[in-house]
Structures are given as structure tokens and as C-alpha cells.
Design a protein around this motif. Sequence first.
Motif, mmCIF file in Angstrom:
data_model
loop_
_atom_site.group_PDB
_atom_site.id
_atom_site.type_symbol
_atom_site.label_atom_id
_atom_site.label_comp_id
_atom_site.label_asym_id
_atom_site.label_seq_id
_atom_site.Cartn_x
_atom_site.Cartn_y
_atom_site.Cartn_z
ATOM 1 N N MET A 175 -104.497 -17.820 56.918
ATOM 2 C CA MET A 175 -103.632 -18.721 56.180
ATOM 3 C C MET A 175 -103.857 -20.145 56.697
ATOM 4 S SD MET A 175 -99.510 -18.564 55.851
ATOM 5 C CE MET A 175 -98.858 -19.324 57.308
ATOM 6 N N ALA A 176 -104.164 -21.047 55.812
ATOM 7 C CA ALA A 176 -104.376 -22.446 56.188
ATOM 8 C C ALA A 176 -103.035 -23.125 56.414
ATOM 9 C CB ALA A 176 -105.157 -23.171 55.100
ATOM 10 N N GLU A 177 -103.045 -24.007 57.383
ATOM 11 C CA GLU A 177 -101.830 -24.741 57.720
ATOM 12 C C GLU A 177 -102.127 -26.229 57.657
ATOM 13 O OE1 GLU A 177 -98.843 -23.423 58.492
ATOM 14 O OE2 GLU A 177 -99.540 -21.376 58.417
ATOM 15 N N ASP A 178 -101.141 -27.004 57.277
ATOM 16 C CA ASP A 178 -101.237 -28.454 57.335
ATOM 17 C C ASP A 178 -100.192 -28.948 58.318
ATOM 18 O OD1 ASP A 178 -103.263 -28.812 55.394
ATOM 19 O OD2 ASP A 178 -101.784 -28.621 53.785
ATOM 20 N N LEU A 179 -100.563 -29.950 59.100
ATOM 21 C CA LEU A 179 -99.599 -30.538 60.017
ATOM 22 C C LEU A 179 -98.618 -31.390 59.234
ATOM 23 C CD1 LEU A 179 -101.826 -31.728 62.979
ATOM 24 C CD2 LEU A 179 -100.496 -29.638 62.794
ATOM 25 N N THR A 180 -97.373 -31.338 59.647
ATOM 26 C CA THR A 180 -96.346 -32.181 59.045
ATOM 27 C C THR A 180 -95.734 -33.003 60.162
ATOM 28 O OG1 THR A 180 -95.892 -30.446 57.446
ATOM 29 C CG2 THR A 180 -94.257 -32.205 57.641
ATOM 30 N N LEU A 181 -96.184 -34.257 60.273
ATOM 31 C CA LEU A 181 -95.684 -35.143 61.317
ATOM 32 C C LEU A 181 -95.132 -36.402 60.669
ATOM 33 C CD1 LEU A 181 -98.664 -34.806 63.804
ATOM 34 C CD2 LEU A 181 -96.484 -33.613 63.888
ATOM 35 N N ALA A 235 -94.348 -40.082 71.721
ATOM 36 C CA ALA A 235 -93.567 -38.990 72.323
ATOM 37 C C ALA A 235 -92.947 -38.105 71.248
ATOM 38 C CB ALA A 235 -92.497 -39.552 73.247
ATOM 39 N N ALA A 236 -92.424 -38.714 70.214
ATOM 40 C CA ALA A 236 -91.815 -37.948 69.126
ATOM 41 C C ALA A 236 -92.861 -37.165 68.338
ATOM 42 C CB ALA A 236 -91.025 -38.877 68.207
ATOM 43 N N ARG A 237 -94.064 -37.720 68.177
ATOM 44 C CA ARG A 237 -95.144 -36.992 67.489
ATOM 45 C C ARG A 237 -95.539 -35.754 68.295
ATOM 46 N NH1 ARG A 237 -97.275 -39.110 63.053
ATOM 47 N NH2 ARG A 237 -99.344 -38.174 63.160
ATOM 48 N N TYR A 238 -95.638 -35.915 69.611
ATOM 49 C CA TYR A 238 -95.926 -34.747 70.446
ATOM 50 C C TYR A 238 -94.830 -33.697 70.274
ATOM 51 C CZ TYR A 238 -99.863 -36.572 73.260
ATOM 52 O OH TYR A 238 -101.084 -37.022 73.704
ATOM 53 N N ALA A 239 -93.576 -34.130 70.261
ATOM 54 C CA ALA A 239 -92.456 -33.195 70.114
ATOM 55 C C ALA A 239 -92.526 -32.459 68.778
ATOM 56 C CB ALA A 239 -91.127 -33.928 70.260
ATOM 57 N N ALA A 297 -103.401 -35.212 64.720
ATOM 58 C CA ALA A 297 -102.107 -35.865 64.953
ATOM 59 C C ALA A 297 -102.252 -37.261 65.548
ATOM 60 C CB ALA A 297 -101.241 -35.001 65.866
ATOM 61 N N PHE A 298 -103.272 -37.446 66.398
ATOM 62 C CA PHE A 298 -103.360 -38.702 67.147
ATOM 63 C C PHE A 298 -104.638 -39.498 66.907
ATOM 64 C CE2 PHE A 298 -100.366 -36.052 69.442
ATOM 65 C CZ PHE A 298 -99.293 -36.909 69.543
ATOM 66 N N GLY A 299 -105.597 -38.922 66.212
ATOM 67 C CA GLY A 299 -106.843 -39.641 65.956
ATOM 68 C C GLY A 299 -107.660 -39.897 67.214
ATOM 69 N N PHE A 300 -107.528 -39.010 68.197
ATOM 70 C CA PHE A 300 -108.297 -39.172 69.424
ATOM 71 C C PHE A 300 -109.787 -39.221 69.112
ATOM 72 C CE2 PHE A 300 -104.631 -36.688 71.412
ATOM 73 C CZ PHE A 300 -104.034 -37.811 71.948
ATOM 74 N N PHE A 301 -110.564 -39.944 69.926
ATOM 75 C CA PHE A 301 -112.007 -40.019 69.773
ATOM 76 C C PHE A 301 -112.639 -38.637 69.983
ATOM 77 C CE2 PHE A 301 -116.153 -40.635 71.903
ATOM 78 C CZ PHE A 301 -116.842 -41.172 70.829
ATOM 79 N N TRP A 302 -112.185 -37.927 71.017
ATOM 80 C CA TRP A 302 -112.701 -36.596 71.337
ATOM 81 C C TRP A 302 -111.586 -35.804 71.987
ATOM 82 C CZ3 TRP A 302 -113.592 -32.802 74.896
ATOM 83 C CH2 TRP A 302 -114.657 -31.926 74.659
ATOM 84 N N LEU A 309 -109.788 -48.746 75.861
ATOM 85 C CA LEU A 309 -109.386 -48.780 77.263
ATOM 86 C C LEU A 309 -107.888 -48.530 77.394
ATOM 87 C CD1 LEU A 309 -111.399 -51.884 78.508
ATOM 88 C CD2 LEU A 309 -111.777 -49.498 79.196
ATOM 89 N N ASN A 310 -107.481 -47.880 78.468
ATOM 90 C CA ASN A 310 -106.070 -47.707 78.816
ATOM 91 C C ASN A 310 -105.241 -47.150 77.653
ATOM 92 O OD1 ASN A 310 -104.070 -47.818 80.772
ATOM 93 N ND2 ASN A 310 -103.395 -49.844 80.127
ATOM 94 N N ASP A 311 -105.771 -46.130 77.001
ATOM 95 C CA ASP A 311 -105.116 -45.606 75.790
ATOM 96 C C ASP A 311 -104.149 -44.471 76.075
ATOM 97 O OD1 ASP A 311 -104.753 -45.909 73.051
ATOM 98 O OD2 ASP A 311 -106.238 -44.363 72.566
ATOM 99 N N PHE A 312 -104.112 -43.968 77.305
ATOM 100 C CA PHE A 312 -103.237 -42.851 77.641
ATOM 101 C C PHE A 312 -102.178 -43.295 78.643
ATOM 102 C CE2 PHE A 312 -107.413 -41.095 76.567
ATOM 103 C CZ PHE A 312 -107.041 -40.378 75.436
ATOM 104 N N ASP A 313 -100.999 -42.674 78.544
ATOM 105 C CA ASP A 313 -99.885 -43.072 79.399
ATOM 106 C C ASP A 313 -99.076 -41.852 79.807
ATOM 107 O OD1 ASP A 313 -98.320 -42.391 77.154
ATOM 108 O OD2 ASP A 313 -98.065 -44.473 76.532
ATOM 109 N N ALA A 314 -97.922 -42.109 80.381
ATOM 110 C CA ALA A 314 -97.051 -41.035 80.863
ATOM 111 C C ALA A 314 -96.607 -40.110 79.731
ATOM 112 C CB ALA A 314 -95.835 -41.619 81.581
ATOM 113 N N ASP A 315 -96.440 -40.632 78.517
ATOM 114 C CA ASP A 315 -96.062 -39.772 77.388
ATOM 115 C C ASP A 315 -97.148 -38.738 77.110
ATOM 116 O OD1 ASP A 315 -93.624 -41.071 76.954
ATOM 117 O OD2 ASP A 315 -94.453 -42.415 75.430
ATOM 118 N N ASP A 316 -98.415 -39.180 77.122
ATOM 119 C CA ASP A 316 -99.522 -38.241 76.916
ATOM 120 C C ASP A 316 -99.542 -37.210 78.037
ATOM 121 O OD1 ASP A 316 -101.055 -39.536 74.600
ATOM 122 O OD2 ASP A 316 -100.978 -41.187 76.049
ATOM 123 N N GLN A 317 -99.438 -37.683 79.266
ATOM 124 C CA GLN A 317 -99.508 -36.775 80.406
ATOM 125 C C GLN A 317 -98.392 -35.744 80.349
ATOM 126 O OE1 GLN A 317 -100.149 -38.587 84.229
ATOM 127 N NE2 GLN A 317 -99.724 -36.695 85.331
#
Length: 160
Positions: free
Chosen positions: A1-7, A13-17, A47-52, A138-146
Motif C-alpha cells: 500500500m502506497a503512503e503519502d506523507l501529510t506534514l 521540531a513540529a515537522r519531526y513530531a 519531509a526536509f529536503g535533505f541533500f542525502w 553549512l551549519n544546517d543541523f541543530d539541537a532539534d535535528d539531534q
Amino acid sequence: MAEDLTLTATTKAARYAELRPQIEALTTGEPDLTANLANTAAALKEAFGFFWVGFYLVKEDELVLGPFQGPVACTRIRRGRGVCGASWARAQTLLVPDVEQFPGHIACSSASKSEIVVPIIRGAGNVVAVLDVDSDKLNDFDADDQEALEALAPLVASWF
């Protein structure tokens, strides 16, 4: 079953939640490790468009490339080498604001500028994989990501 993200959340922080229960829904009842890792990498990238974003699995004395989303990647990494190997060896999250400043950084892609690597630990300190997330900024990650990625790690560990 295919799923789509709903964000709908606008803060990281709220997107991660919002994303966490969707990853749980995608993986609950699925016994296949590869499928679960692949869907988790895809969900994080979408969800986040990360490079990798992807996983390296511990196989004997190396990390071996697992499911990922993004450009081609290094296939094998020795324990202690680069950010991923160091995270594995130390069994701790490494948040690197500028990969060029990290001693021994392995440049799988020259476009990668910052990185966060979270060990996937099963049992008493046994690292079975690492979750590797790269940004082309550069410097794209923070305590919320961690915090959010470390909170996701026990779920991932349960698939091993």
C-alpha cells in the motif's frame, strides 16, 4: 500500500513530531529491514529536503552502505574513519557544522557541507548501524535535528 506523507507544521521540531507517527505507520508490522530503512530514509528526505539521508550498516569491521536517498555514496567506511566511522566508534551522535573542519572527513560528495550522524544502538552499546544525514548548506543541523533523530534511533534499532 502506497503512503503519502501529510506534514503541515512550519517549524522543524513540529515537522519531526508529525513525521514520527507516519514513519511508525509505514514500518509497523513490516518485518523486512531493507524496506523499513528505505521508507525511513525516503520519509526524512521528503519531509526536509535533505541533500542525502541514509543508513550504513555494521558488517564485521566496516560500515556498508544501506538504503539511502540522494546522490551515489561511499560504499564502505572503516571504523573510526570520517564522521560515520567516528560516530560508530564513539557510539554517539556527531553534529558537524562544516565537514571540511572535521579531521579525516570522507568526501563522498563535494556538495556536502554539514552532517549529522546518529548511531543505531541495540542492546548494551552495540552499534548496528548509523543514520547519516548530509546538507549542502553549512551549519544546517541543530539541537532539534539531534533530539528528533536520536528519538527515532530506538525504533530503527528494533528492526535489527
